[in-house]
Scaffold this motif. Structure first.
Motif, PDB file in Angstrom:
ATOM      1  N   LYS A 159       0.831  -1.208   0.000  1.00 15.00           N
ATOM      2  CA  LYS A 159       0.000   0.000   0.000  1.00 15.00           C
ATOM      3  C   LYS A 159       0.866   1.260   0.000  1.00 15.00           C
ATOM      4  CE  LYS A 159      -3.834  -0.288   2.447  1.00 15.00           C
ATOM      5  NZ  LYS A 159      -4.815  -0.141   3.554  1.00 15.00           N
ATOM      6  N   LYS A 160       2.052   1.172   0.610  1.00 15.22           N
ATOM      7  CA  LYS A 160       2.983   2.310   0.616  1.00 15.22           C
ATOM      8  C   LYS A 160       3.401   2.697  -0.792  1.00 15.22           C
ATOM      9  CE  LYS A 160       5.072   1.117   5.054  1.00 15.22           C
ATOM     10  NZ  LYS A 160       6.306   0.657   5.709  1.00 15.22           N
ATOM     11  N   PHE A 161       3.332   1.727  -1.714  1.00 19.41           N
ATOM     12  CA  PHE A 161       3.705   1.971  -3.108  1.00 19.41           C
ATOM     13  C   PHE A 161       2.475   2.183  -3.986  1.00 19.41           C
ATOM     14  CE2 PHE A 161       7.216  -0.325  -1.197  1.00 19.41           C
ATOM     15  CZ  PHE A 161       8.302   0.437  -1.603  1.00 19.41           C
ATOM     16  N   GLY A 162       1.318   2.331  -3.353  1.00 15.75           N
ATOM     17  CA  GLY A 162       0.091   2.590  -4.089  1.00 15.75           C
ATOM     18  C   GLY A 162      -0.542   1.352  -4.695  1.00 15.75           C
ATOM     19  N   THR A 163      -0.205   0.180  -4.180  1.00 21.64           N
ATOM     20  CA  THR A 163      -0.728  -1.071  -4.723  1.00 21.64           C
ATOM     21  C   THR A 163      -1.701  -1.710  -3.737  1.00 21.64           C
ATOM     22  OG1 THR A 163       1.338  -1.457  -5.910  1.00 21.64           O
ATOM     23  CG2 THR A 163      -0.102  -3.346  -5.609  1.00 21.64           C
ATOM     24  N   ILE A 164      -2.942  -1.839  -4.190  1.00 22.65           N
ATOM     25  CA  ILE A 164      -3.957  -2.540  -3.411  1.00 22.65           C
ATOM     26  C   ILE A 164      -4.458  -3.674  -4.283  1.00 22.65           C
ATOM     27  CG2 ILE A 164      -6.221  -2.384  -2.332  1.00 22.65           C
ATOM     28  CD1 ILE A 164      -5.566   0.590  -1.807  1.00 22.65           C
ATOM     29  N   GLU A 209       3.959  -8.250  -7.915  1.00 20.64           N
ATOM     30  CA  GLU A 209       4.196  -6.830  -7.599  1.00 20.64           C
ATOM     31  C   GLU A 209       5.490  -6.649  -6.810  1.00 20.64           C
ATOM     32  OE1 GLU A 209       2.625  -3.937  -8.406  1.00 20.64           O
ATOM     33  OE2 GLU A 209       1.409  -5.123  -9.776  1.00 20.64           O
TER      34      GLU A 209
END
Length: 71
Positions: free
Chosen positions: A12-17, A33
């Motif tokens: 999530k810190k890298f914008g991945t959900i 990912e």
């Protein structure tokens, strides 16, 4: 990282959900990912290794659980 939740928060810190709805597919996509982040040198080796190990264990457990449910 000690849990799948930790990996989700890390991604999530890298914008991945990631949520597909299929647990094994979700875990495999998280692995892809993480590999992409590692190859791009955005995460450290120890973070990558611990996350991938945890994902592999969880995938194996899910597949075994699914196989047992089909019996």
């Amino acid at each position: 990282m000690k849990t799948i939740y930790d990996i989700q928060q890390f991604l999530k810190k890298f914008g991945t959900i990631i949520y597909i709805g299929d647990r094994v597919a979700d875990l495999e996509l998280m692995g892809a990912e993480l590999k992409e982040l590692y190859n791009s040198q955005l995460i450290e080796t120890k973070d990558y290794q611990s996350a991938i190990l945890l994902l592999r264990q969880e995938i194996r457990m899910e597949k075994e659980k699914n196989a047992n449910e089909k019996r």
